[in-house]
Scaffold this motif. Structure first.
Motif, PDB file in Angstrom:
ATOM      1  N   TRP A 120       0.828  -1.206   0.000  1.00  0.00           N
ATOM      2  CA  TRP A 120       0.000   0.000   0.000  1.00  0.00           C
ATOM      3  C   TRP A 120       0.862   1.254   0.000  1.00  0.00           C
ATOM      4  CZ3 TRP A 120      -4.555  -0.184  -1.740  1.00  0.00           C
ATOM      5  CH2 TRP A 120      -5.370  -1.292  -1.528  1.00  0.00           C
ATOM      6  N   ARG A 121       2.027   1.173   0.626  1.00  0.00           N
ATOM      7  CA  ARG A 121       2.959   2.312   0.569  1.00  0.00           C
ATOM      8  C   ARG A 121       3.266   2.665  -0.879  1.00  0.00           C
ATOM      9  NH1 ARG A 121       9.006   2.666   3.367  1.00  0.00           N
ATOM     10  NH2 ARG A 121       9.914   4.176   1.908  1.00  0.00           N
ATOM     11  N   MET A 122       3.523   1.639  -1.689  1.00  0.00           N
ATOM     12  CA  MET A 122       3.854   1.888  -3.086  1.00  0.00           C
ATOM     13  C   MET A 122       2.608   2.207  -3.912  1.00  0.00           C
ATOM     14  SD  MET A 122       7.019   1.567  -2.683  1.00  0.00           S
ATOM     15  CE  MET A 122       7.246   2.148  -4.350  1.00  0.00           C
ATOM     16  N   ALA A 123       1.530   1.436  -3.713  1.00  0.00           N
ATOM     17  CA  ALA A 123       0.332   1.600  -4.534  1.00  0.00           C
ATOM     18  C   ALA A 123      -0.294   2.981  -4.352  1.00  0.00           C
ATOM     19  CB  ALA A 123      -0.680   0.505  -4.190  1.00  0.00           C
ATOM     20  N   LEU A 124      -0.358   3.464  -3.119  1.00  0.00           N
ATOM     21  CA  LEU A 124      -0.955   4.776  -2.871  1.00  0.00           C
ATOM     22  C   LEU A 124      -0.033   5.911  -3.311  1.00  0.00           C
ATOM     23  CD1 LEU A 124      -2.541   4.149   0.655  1.00  0.00           C
ATOM     24  CD2 LEU A 124      -3.696   4.206  -1.567  1.00  0.00           C
ATOM     25  N   ALA A 125       1.268   5.623  -3.382  1.00  0.00           N
ATOM     26  CA  ALA A 125       2.214   6.644  -3.832  1.00  0.00           C
ATOM     27  C   ALA A 125       2.257   6.765  -5.352  1.00  0.00           C
ATOM     28  CB  ALA A 125       3.615   6.334  -3.304  1.00  0.00           C
TER      29      ALA A 125
ATOM     30  N   LEU B 214      -1.694   4.209   6.216  1.00  0.00           N
ATOM     31  CA  LEU B 214      -1.066   3.805   4.956  1.00  0.00           C
ATOM     32  C   LEU B 214      -0.855   5.001   4.029  1.00  0.00           C
ATOM     33  CD1 LEU B 214      -3.025   0.479   4.261  1.00  0.00           C
ATOM     34  CD2 LEU B 214      -0.703   0.743   5.163  1.00  0.00           C
ATOM     35  N   ALA B 215      -1.827   5.931   4.022  1.00  0.00           N
ATOM     36  CA  ALA B 215      -1.674   7.130   3.190  1.00  0.00           C
ATOM     37  C   ALA B 215      -0.506   7.981   3.687  1.00  0.00           C
ATOM     38  CB  ALA B 215      -2.970   7.942   3.205  1.00  0.00           C
ATOM     39  N   GLY B 216      -0.386   8.112   4.999  1.00  0.00           N
ATOM     40  CA  GLY B 216       0.736   8.863   5.551  1.00  0.00           C
ATOM     41  C   GLY B 216       2.062   8.222   5.216  1.00  0.00           C
ATOM     42  N   LEU B 217       2.111   6.894   5.318  1.00  0.00           N
ATOM     43  CA  LEU B 217       3.324   6.156   4.969  1.00  0.00           C
ATOM     44  C   LEU B 217       3.700   6.400   3.511  1.00  0.00           C
ATOM     45  CD1 LEU B 217       5.462   3.978   5.745  1.00  0.00           C
ATOM     46  CD2 LEU B 217       3.797   2.254   4.990  1.00  0.00           C
TER      47      LEU B 217
ATOM     48  N   GLY C 120       8.555   2.126  -8.738  1.00  0.00           N
ATOM     49  CA  GLY C 120       7.426   1.930  -7.828  1.00  0.00           C
ATOM     50  C   GLY C 120       6.471   0.847  -8.301  1.00  0.00           C
ATOM     51  N   VAL C 121       6.276   0.759  -9.609  1.00  0.00           N
ATOM     52  CA  VAL C 121       5.422  -0.298 -10.168  1.00  0.00           C
ATOM     53  C   VAL C 121       6.041  -1.665  -9.874  1.00  0.00           C
ATOM     54  CG1 VAL C 121       4.526  -1.298 -12.294  1.00  0.00           C
ATOM     55  CG2 VAL C 121       4.478   1.184 -11.962  1.00  0.00           C
TER      56      VAL C 121
END
Length: 285
Positions: A38-43, A214-217, A185-186
């Motif tokens: 989620w760190r990567m997906a949301l970023a 998770l968004a903050g991360l 990131g992908v």
């Protein structure tokens, strides 16, 4: 001001941002690898938007595309293993091992690969910074059979992070930083999702607080932290870059003190000051 003059403050700020990673991981409602996913997906939406706005004409060639995806795989391995270590050993142990191993090996490999010159004057600042890290984390570092597996995992994660930093420095010479972070990131997200699924981890947070964590991360540590680090690595020698990352334990300790009320002794505050002095000395030389 030239781009290279921004590199040092960018690297320090990036290190400060990733100092919050352990805090976010500890309070995450999903599994270790899932947290990394989620760190990567949301970023990724932010990273691709930044890439489109800053480098619309840049397209890495086939070899650079492969290197960028491999970079993501190394980073995914680092996150998956380090996140697991945080649930087995202390944050202090995991942070110390994850940061000190690159500080020892990245300068050496940087000299061997790119012949990054290490001035003799750098050695005192290097030793002073390590002393500061020992003072900052020493009181919280514990050695016990119960935590040995976690300490070992943190050391393995550090090895993956070394590979990530060195490959990052190499690829950054040819690929724009925004495009590189988006493509890598992908790769990282795919690997982390696969690990989370194979491990049978909980994938979806149960509350709004879990999603906010998770968004903050994603925003603080990935969009800001790792992008700034990637920018700095493209302009600074490997040994100075690795030393700047020692700002991460300072922020981790201060964040735990401010958010969770964990005690920081005067000796630990002194250690933080010594780290700052060591990095400042390194920059001067």
């Amino acid at each position: 001001m030239s781009a290279s003059r921004y590199a040092f403050p960018a690297l320090l700020l990036g290190a400060a941002c990733i100092g919050f990673a352990g805090i976010f991981v500890r309070v995450s409602e999903v599994g270790p690898a899932a947290t990394g996913f989620w760190r990567m997906a949301l970023a990724l939406p932010f990273l691709w938007l930044l890439s489109a706005r800053t480098s619309p004409a840049v397209r890495p060639g086939q070899s650079r595309l492969g290197a960028s995806l491999l970079l993501g795989a190394f980073f995914a391995a680092d996150l998956a293993v380090w996140h697991h270590s945080l649930h087995i050993t202390t944050v202090a142990n995991a942070t110390l091992l994850a940061n000190c191993v690159p500080v020892f090996f990245v300068p050496l490999l940087g000299w061997l690969i790119w012949r990054d010159k290490i001035e003799r004057a750098f050695v005192p600042s290097f030793l002073i910074t390590l002393l500061g890290v020992a003072l900052l984390t020493g009181e919280n570092v514990t050695l016990s059979p119960e935590r040995f597996r976690g300490d070992l995992l943190a050391t393995v994660a550090a090895a993956f992070y070394c590979a990530y930093l060195l490959l990052m420095k190499s690829v950054r010479r040819e690929v724009d930083v925004a495009r590189l972070m988006a493509v890598s990131g992908v790769g990282a997200a795919v690997v982390l999702l696969a690990v989370a699924l194979m491990s049978g981890e909980k994938l979806v947070p149960a509350s709004l607080h879990g999603w906010a964590t998770l968004a903050g991360l994603a925003i603080v540590t990935q969009v800001l932290g790792q992008t700034l680090i990637a920018y700095g690595l493209g302009h600074l020698p490997a040994h100075l870059s690795a030393l700047c990352l020692m700002f991460q334990p300072i922020v981790s300790a201060l964040a735990a003190w401010a958010l969770f009320g964990e005690q920081i002794s005067p000796l630990q505050f002194a250690g933080a000051a010594v780290i700052v002095a060591g990095v400042w000395m390194a920059k001067r030389h």
